[in-house]
Write an enzyme that holds these catalytic residues in place. Sequence first.
Site, PDB file in Angstrom:
ATOM      1  CD  GLU A 268      27.669 -41.354  48.090  1.00  0.00           C
ATOM      2  OE1 GLU A 268      26.557 -41.507  48.614  1.00  0.00           O
ATOM      3  OE2 GLU A 268      28.141 -42.111  47.226  1.00  0.00           O
ATOM      4  CG  HIS A 291      24.271 -43.065  46.192  1.00  0.00           C
ATOM      5  ND1 HIS A 291      25.167 -43.517  47.135  1.00  0.00           N
ATOM      6  CD2 HIS A 291      23.605 -44.161  45.759  1.00  0.00           C
ATOM      7  CE1 HIS A 291      25.032 -44.827  47.279  1.00  0.00           C
ATOM      8  NE2 HIS A 291      24.079 -45.244  46.442  1.00  0.00           N
TER       9      HIS A 291
HETATM   10  N1  NAI Z   1      24.197 -46.306  42.652  1.00  0.00           N
HETATM   11  C1  NAI Z   1      23.202 -46.885  43.272  1.00  0.00           C
HETATM   12  O1  NAI Z   1      22.209 -46.261  43.635  1.00  0.00           O
HETATM   13  C2  NAI Z   1      23.261 -48.351  43.509  1.00  0.00           C
HETATM   14  C3  NAI Z   1      24.465 -48.982  43.678  1.00  0.00           C
HETATM   15  N2  NAI Z   1      24.507 -50.335  43.887  1.00  0.00           N
HETATM   16  C4  NAI Z   1      25.818 -50.974  44.061  1.00  0.00           C
HETATM   17  O2  NAI Z   1      25.996 -51.934  43.031  1.00  0.00           O
HETATM   18  C5  NAI Z   1      26.616 -53.074  43.594  1.00  0.00           C
HETATM   19  C6  NAI Z   1      26.380 -54.287  42.726  1.00  0.00           C
HETATM   20  O3  NAI Z   1      25.039 -54.676  42.794  1.00  0.00           O
HETATM   21  P1  NAI Z   1      24.541 -56.095  42.237  1.00  0.00           P
HETATM   22  O4  NAI Z   1      24.879 -56.239  40.819  1.00  0.00           O
HETATM   23  O5  NAI Z   1      23.127 -56.234  42.644  1.00  0.00           O
HETATM   24  O6  NAI Z   1      25.460 -57.067  43.103  1.00  0.00           O
HETATM   25  P2  NAI Z   1      25.798 -58.590  42.783  1.00  0.00           P
HETATM   26  O7  NAI Z   1      26.287 -59.149  44.065  1.00  0.00           O
HETATM   27  O8  NAI Z   1      24.681 -59.251  42.084  1.00  0.00           O
HETATM   28  O9  NAI Z   1      27.022 -58.486  41.750  1.00  0.00           O
HETATM   29  C7  NAI Z   1      28.305 -58.065  42.101  1.00  0.00           C
HETATM   30  C8  NAI Z   1      29.293 -58.849  41.253  1.00  0.00           C
HETATM   31  O10 NAI Z   1      30.600 -58.341  41.489  1.00  0.00           O
HETATM   32  C9  NAI Z   1      31.502 -59.432  41.512  1.00  0.00           C
HETATM   33  N3  NAI Z   1      32.723 -59.037  42.207  1.00  0.00           N
HETATM   34  C10 NAI Z   1      32.961 -58.953  43.533  1.00  0.00           C
HETATM   35  N4  NAI Z   1      34.220 -58.543  43.757  1.00  0.00           N
HETATM   36  C11 NAI Z   1      34.798 -58.362  42.543  1.00  0.00           C
HETATM   37  C12 NAI Z   1      36.088 -57.940  42.121  1.00  0.00           C
HETATM   38  N5  NAI Z   1      37.041 -57.621  43.009  1.00  0.00           N
HETATM   39  N6  NAI Z   1      36.329 -57.874  40.793  1.00  0.00           N
HETATM   40  C13 NAI Z   1      35.366 -58.201  39.891  1.00  0.00           C
HETATM   41  N7  NAI Z   1      34.143 -58.627  40.241  1.00  0.00           N
HETATM   42  C14 NAI Z   1      33.855 -58.683  41.547  1.00  0.00           C
HETATM   43  C15 NAI Z   1      30.712 -60.527  42.209  1.00  0.00           C
HETATM   44  O11 NAI Z   1      31.260 -61.806  41.970  1.00  0.00           O
HETATM   45  C16 NAI Z   1      29.331 -60.332  41.593  1.00  0.00           C
HETATM   46  O12 NAI Z   1      29.162 -61.094  40.420  1.00  0.00           O
HETATM   47  C17 NAI Z   1      25.994 -53.147  44.999  1.00  0.00           C
HETATM   48  O13 NAI Z   1      26.802 -53.898  45.873  1.00  0.00           O
HETATM   49  C18 NAI Z   1      25.917 -51.698  45.396  1.00  0.00           C
HETATM   50  O14 NAI Z   1      27.105 -51.317  46.049  1.00  0.00           O
HETATM   51  C19 NAI Z   1      23.366 -51.076  43.900  1.00  0.00           C
HETATM   52  C20 NAI Z   1      22.151 -50.495  43.722  1.00  0.00           C
HETATM   53  C21 NAI Z   1      21.989 -49.071  43.567  1.00  0.00           C
HETATM   54  O1  HPV Z   2      20.917 -50.138  46.649  1.00  0.00           O
HETATM   55  C1  HPV Z   2      22.044 -49.657  46.860  1.00  0.00           C
HETATM   56  O2  HPV Z   2      23.032 -50.315  47.167  1.00  0.00           O
HETATM   57  C2  HPV Z   2      22.234 -48.227  46.686  1.00  0.00           C
HETATM   58  O3  HPV Z   2      23.346 -47.781  46.587  1.00  0.00           O
HETATM   59  C3  HPV Z   2      21.075 -47.346  46.700  1.00  0.00           C
HETATM   60  O4  HPV Z   2      21.185 -46.610  47.877  1.00  0.00           O
HETATM   61  P1  HPV Z   2      20.027 -45.630  48.374  1.00  0.00           P
HETATM   62  O5  HPV Z   2      18.915 -46.486  48.911  1.00  0.00           O
HETATM   63  O6  HPV Z   2      19.589 -44.859  47.193  1.00  0.00           O
HETATM   64  O7  HPV Z   2      20.670 -44.826  49.437  1.00  0.00           O
END
Ligand code: NAI
Ligand code: HPV
Length: 410
Positions: A268, A291
């Site tokens: 990115e 993102h």
């Molecule tokens: N695009 C963006 O701006 C954002 C992206 N994210 C990403 O989203 C991810 C997930 O967020 P949450 O749901 O809050 O996390 P979370 O920890 O609540 O959920 C993740 C789930 O994935 C499962 N998991 C882990 N490894 C796995 C695998 N190999 N196969 C299948 N399931 C698996 C875990 O058991 C868990 O239930 C964050 O870690 C972050 O990287 C989060 C917020 C914003």
């Molecule tokens: O909350 C996360 O994991 C995100 O990916 C969001 O990232 P940012 O704070 O928008 O750079």
Amino acid sequence: MKTSFPKQDIRVLLLEGVSQTAVDVFQRAGYSQIEYHKKSLPENELKERIAEAHIVGLRSRTQLTADVLEHARRLIAVGCFCIGTNQVDLGTAERLGVPVFNAPYSNTRSVAELVIAEAIMLLRGIPQKSMQCHRGGWAKSANGSYEARDKVLGIIGYGHIGTQVGVLAESMGMHVIFHDVETKLSMGNARAAASLQDLLQRSDVVTLHVPETPSTKMMFGAREIAAMRKGAVLINASRGSVVDIEALAEALRSEHLAGAAVDVFPTEPKSNDDPFVSPLVGLDNAILTPHIGGSTLEAQDNIGIEVASKLVRYSDNGSTLSAVNFPEVSLPEHPKSRRLLHIHKNVPGVLSRINELFSAGNINIDAQFLQTDAEVGYVVIDVSAGEDQADELKAKLATIPGTLRSRVLY
Ligand SMILES: NC(=O)C1=CN([C@@H]2O[C@H](COP(=O)(O)OP(=O)(O)OC[C@H]3O[C@@H](n4cnc5c(N)ncnc54)[C@H](O)[C@@H]3O)[C@@H](O)[C@H]2O)C=CC1
Ligand SMILES: O=C(O)C(=O)COP(=O)(O)O
């Protein structure tokens, strides 16, 4: 609240334009030395700035590698003003005695809403139709255009975001199935798929919500894409390392997949001024976003308050509750005692040395809290002692072999 290191000398380094609400929380708590950057810093500048900082706040872009952390001589805590913490070398931070905090829920809803919007857009073929309009075309047709109602949504990673997406999707009449490495409680009528393959074969829309870990790196490659139904769509708002982007580009070109929405990329741009390069650029059936899954004003304001409050609480009170890499201790106020904090390598003999120190000095311990994990021990001792005596105790604690950090809160 007075601390062994006067608050007015504690330097807070905030990067990547974290919300003003974070600054407000620090200022209200009496922290005045706040260095605020709208962008992430290039590595050499980051090393320079972090060397002066006691508290650092960042988002997903700043990489706190072992090398960068080694420069952070004064650091007491890190705040990830986001959900993901993969950008920080958590093991190294812990071994340096530095707890890392994040905001595990504050942008969950924002990501879920974006994913739902994208699912509808992709099922209707809107990205291609919109592009054709931009070019002066007019593709009024129902071909390749479907309602979300009655379609199958497959969620990979059924955690906070995955479950929220599922709940919203069910309210539109979608059938939700999910795959997770852990056994998960189903929300509503969602059902666990028998396996990842099973989910891929049954889903019209597949959405990824796993964290970046060694097990998720490139977990979605040519094989998984080929296992998806022809004409299905893929959404990735998790991490760019999860999907083989070349394989996805090929599937979009061949139209094995009707569309994809991608918010996160293997590489990115470091700032909004840098160019974005990706094999998906120019593909009409791809929605590309920079993102911004968690980038809503509501989410950012909430994250600012949540993470800054955790950092202030740790700095003022010693509580590590909800730290992602550290023994968790939730501490009461200590109005009548001095509070000594001691972070040490979890090796035999440290605790007995600490206790000897107090018994030798005939110091009355009002309360003691201890939590350890494989690497680190964190002990908090409230004592009835004067400021000078507390200072002396802290100095002695710091000489115990294995000590990583020690502080006193008066
Ligand atoms: N695009 C963006 O701006 C954002 C992206 N994210 C990403 O989203 C991810 C997930 O967020 P949450 O749901 O809050 O996390 P979370 O920890 O609540 O959920 C993740 C789930 O994935 C499962 N998991 C882990 N490894 C796995 C695998 N190999 N196969 C299948 N399931 C698996 C875990 O058991 C868990 O239930 C964050 O870690 C972050 O990287 C989060 C917020 C914003
Ligand atoms: O909350 C996360 O994991 C995100 O990916 C969001 O990232 P940012 O704070 O928008 O750079």
